[in-house]
Design a protein around this motif. Structure first.
Motif, mmCIF file in Angstrom:
data_model
loop_
_atom_site.group_PDB
_atom_site.id
_atom_site.type_symbol
_atom_site.label_atom_id
_atom_site.label_comp_id
_atom_site.label_asym_id
_atom_site.label_seq_id
_atom_site.Cartn_x
_atom_site.Cartn_y
_atom_site.Cartn_z
ATOM 1 N N ARG A 61 0.848 -1.209 0.000
ATOM 2 C CA ARG A 61 0.000 0.000 0.000
ATOM 3 C C ARG A 61 0.878 1.251 0.000
ATOM 4 O O ARG A 61 0.593 2.229 -0.684
ATOM 5 C CB ARG A 61 -0.894 0.018 1.250
ATOM 6 C CG ARG A 61 -1.958 -1.050 1.272
ATOM 7 C CD ARG A 61 -2.686 -1.055 2.599
ATOM 8 N NE ARG A 61 -3.486 0.134 2.818
ATOM 9 C CZ ARG A 61 -3.892 0.554 4.024
ATOM 10 N NH1 ARG A 61 -3.550 -0.112 5.104
ATOM 11 N NH2 ARG A 61 -4.626 1.625 4.130
ATOM 12 N N CYS A 79 2.585 4.821 10.996
ATOM 13 C CA CYS A 79 1.290 4.184 10.694
ATOM 14 C C CYS A 79 0.773 3.464 11.925
ATOM 15 O O CYS A 79 -0.388 3.620 12.326
ATOM 16 C CB CYS A 79 1.452 3.207 9.528
ATOM 17 S SG CYS A 79 -0.104 2.486 9.002
ATOM 18 N N VAL A 82 -0.144 6.070 14.866
ATOM 19 C CA VAL A 82 -1.349 6.865 14.619
ATOM 20 C C VAL A 82 -2.591 5.974 14.693
ATOM 21 O O VAL A 82 -3.609 6.355 15.272
ATOM 22 C CB VAL A 82 -1.261 7.590 13.247
ATOM 23 C CG1 VAL A 82 -2.583 8.254 12.899
ATOM 24 C CG2 VAL A 82 -0.140 8.618 13.271
ATOM 25 N N LEU A 83 -2.488 4.768 14.131
ATOM 26 C CA LEU A 83 -3.637 3.854 14.182
ATOM 27 C C LEU A 83 -3.959 3.466 15.623
ATOM 28 O O LEU A 83 -5.135 3.423 16.022
ATOM 29 C CB LEU A 83 -3.336 2.602 13.344
ATOM 30 C CG LEU A 83 -4.509 1.648 13.112
ATOM 31 C CD1 LEU A 83 -5.653 2.357 12.383
ATOM 32 C CD2 LEU A 83 -4.058 0.428 12.310
ATOM 33 N N LEU A 86 -5.751 6.265 17.272
ATOM 34 C CA LEU A 86 -7.140 6.373 16.832
ATOM 35 C C LEU A 86 -8.008 5.263 17.443
ATOM 36 O O LEU A 86 -9.182 5.477 17.741
ATOM 37 C CB LEU A 86 -7.209 6.352 15.301
ATOM 38 C CG LEU A 86 -6.610 7.612 14.633
ATOM 39 C CD1 LEU A 86 -6.452 7.401 13.132
ATOM 40 C CD2 LEU A 86 -7.476 8.836 14.911
ATOM 41 N N LYS A 90 -11.335 5.835 19.713
ATOM 42 C CA LYS A 90 -12.581 5.062 19.568
ATOM 43 C C LYS A 90 -12.997 4.464 20.919
ATOM 44 O O LYS A 90 -14.160 4.523 21.318
ATOM 45 C CB LYS A 90 -12.356 3.962 18.527
ATOM 46 C CG LYS A 90 -13.327 2.802 18.582
ATOM 47 C CD LYS A 90 -14.661 3.184 17.989
ATOM 48 C CE LYS A 90 -15.584 1.962 17.905
ATOM 49 N NZ LYS A 90 -16.949 2.366 17.531
ATOM 50 N N LEU B 19 -2.488 6.411 5.655
ATOM 51 C CA LEU B 19 -2.937 5.014 5.637
ATOM 52 C C LEU B 19 -3.637 4.672 6.950
ATOM 53 O O LEU B 19 -4.683 4.004 6.965
ATOM 54 C CB LEU B 19 -1.749 4.070 5.408
ATOM 55 C CG LEU B 19 -1.090 4.098 4.022
ATOM 56 C CD1 LEU B 19 0.126 3.170 4.003
ATOM 57 C CD2 LEU B 19 -2.069 3.689 2.934
ATOM 58 N N ALA B 20 -3.074 5.125 8.064
ATOM 59 C CA ALA B 20 -3.678 4.860 9.380
ATOM 60 C C ALA B 20 -5.041 5.529 9.480
ATOM 61 O O ALA B 20 -6.014 4.927 9.977
ATOM 62 C CB ALA B 20 -2.755 5.358 10.493
ATOM 63 N N GLU B 22 -7.043 6.221 7.044
ATOM 64 C CA GLU B 22 -7.987 5.490 6.184
ATOM 65 C C GLU B 22 -8.435 4.200 6.856
ATOM 66 O O GLU B 22 -9.612 3.822 6.789
ATOM 67 C CB GLU B 22 -7.332 5.190 4.825
ATOM 68 C CG GLU B 22 -7.179 6.446 3.972
ATOM 69 C CD GLU B 22 -6.250 6.237 2.776
ATOM 70 O OE1 GLU B 22 -6.035 5.073 2.370
ATOM 71 O OE2 GLU B 22 -5.734 7.249 2.264
ATOM 72 N N ASP B 23 -7.515 3.490 7.513
ATOM 73 C CA ASP B 23 -7.890 2.262 8.225
ATOM 74 C C ASP B 23 -8.858 2.567 9.358
ATOM 75 O O ASP B 23 -9.757 1.784 9.651
ATOM 76 C CB ASP B 23 -6.641 1.568 8.796
ATOM 77 C CG ASP B 23 -5.802 0.913 7.713
ATOM 78 O OD1 ASP B 23 -6.280 0.840 6.556
ATOM 79 O OD2 ASP B 23 -4.672 0.489 8.015
ATOM 80 N N ALA B 24 -8.666 3.718 10.015
ATOM 81 C CA ALA B 24 -9.502 4.065 11.165
ATOM 82 C C ALA B 24 -10.931 4.396 10.753
ATOM 83 O O ALA B 24 -11.848 4.331 11.577
ATOM 84 C CB ALA B 24 -8.886 5.239 11.927
ATOM 85 N N PHE B 27 -13.521 1.884 11.883
ATOM 86 C CA PHE B 27 -14.052 1.817 13.258
ATOM 87 C C PHE B 27 -14.415 3.186 13.818
ATOM 88 O O PHE B 27 -14.909 3.273 14.941
ATOM 89 C CB PHE B 27 -13.099 1.045 14.191
ATOM 90 C CG PHE B 27 -11.689 1.599 14.273
ATOM 91 C CD1 PHE B 27 -11.406 2.683 15.088
ATOM 92 C CD2 PHE B 27 -10.658 1.004 13.570
ATOM 93 C CE1 PHE B 27 -10.121 3.178 15.192
ATOM 94 C CE2 PHE B 27 -9.360 1.502 13.657
ATOM 95 C CZ PHE B 27 -9.089 2.596 14.469
#
Lengths: 171, 90
Positions: A61, A79, A82-83, A86, A90, B19-20, B22-24, B27
């Motif tokens: 990707r 990546c 940051v994920l 997030l 949530k 990318l992160a 977009e993945d988020a 959820f």
């Protein structure tokens, strides 16, 4: 570091069966060095694009948007970090730093970029670390096929224990 | 983004933050996640100024990457007292 590796090659250290290690070498360093010069070099990283199916999927990707380049360890870390942030947003339904940080420490980290990991009470993110060796030109099958995996150190053993760090967050 | 850290971080780090985000979306449906970036030029003076500007005028919630330790530590200091801004350095 790049000059030292070049000199080690020039003086035949690796050919003379000495082992050279440069722990924080990134693939962005190995690419311009070239395998002819960097071959045999040992390095330790928590990320390599060709480590497993997940790292390959994530890196594909990335490459699609970066003219075919593969991600470096810090880029993969962005990546993953940051994920994970997030996910904590949530989980808490908040963007306030204190509850989000607590959730980041509570939720196990897991993503394609860095695999499984955790954020400790001192704020350090931990994950498995891998010892790699740079391939020779004849071992490499493509431009970014640069490392062979030598061994893996589990996350729990790869970082300085919290008790030795003196961090005020864990006192 | 230029200079010594550009290949190791730089635009690739921006792509990875995107990318992160977009993945988020899977959820965090309906939540708008915007990624902005800047070149701190490896400067411990410029980096915290950017962070302060972001937290004051752009309501930035998290600062990621920040290569070059002196710049990263300066950003950590700059956002320390902002309850809604989290620093993260690689």
């Amino acid at each position: 570091m790049i000059n030292l590796v070049k000199q080690a090659h020039e003086f035949g250290l690796v050919r003379g069966s000495q082992r050279v290690a440069a722990p924080l070498t990134l693939i962005a360093d190995v690419q311009p060095l070239g395998l002819q010069t960097a071959q045999g070099l040992y390095l330790a990283l928590p990320f390599y694009w060709d480590l497993n199916d997940r790292s390959r999927a994530f890196s594909a990707r990335f490459a699609a948007r970066m003219r075919g380049r593969k991600p470096t360890m810090p880029q993969a870390g962005v990546c993953s970090g940051v994920l994970h942030y997030l996910k904590a947003v949530k989980d808490t339904g908040s963007v306030d730093a204190a509850p989000v940080m607590a959730a980041m420490q509570r939720i196990p980290a897991d993503d394609d970029a860095m695999g499984a990991g955790a954020v400790r009470k001192d704020g350090r993110a931990i994950h498995d670390f891998h010892l790699f060796q740079v391939k020779s030109p004849s071992e490499s099958k493509s431009l970014w096929d640069n490392y062979k995996l030598i061994s893996t150190v589990p996350a729990a053993e790869a970082f300085r224990p919290m008790a030795g760090g003196g961090c005020p967050l864990v006192r | 983004m230029n200079a010594g850290n550009a290949d190791a971080t730089g635009q690739g780090s921006v792509v990875d933050a995107q990318l992160a985000a977009e993945d988020a979306a899977a959820f965090l449906p309906g939540v708008k996640i915007e990624v902005i970036s800047a070149d701190h030029q490896n400067s411990p003076d410029i980096a915290p100024a950017i962070a302060r500007e972001w937290r004051t005028n752009k309501a930035v919630n998290v600062v990621a990457d920040v290569p070059f330790s002196s710049a990263g530590l300066a950003v950590s200091q700059a956002v320390r007292d902002a309850p809604r801004t989290m620093p993260r350095s690689t």
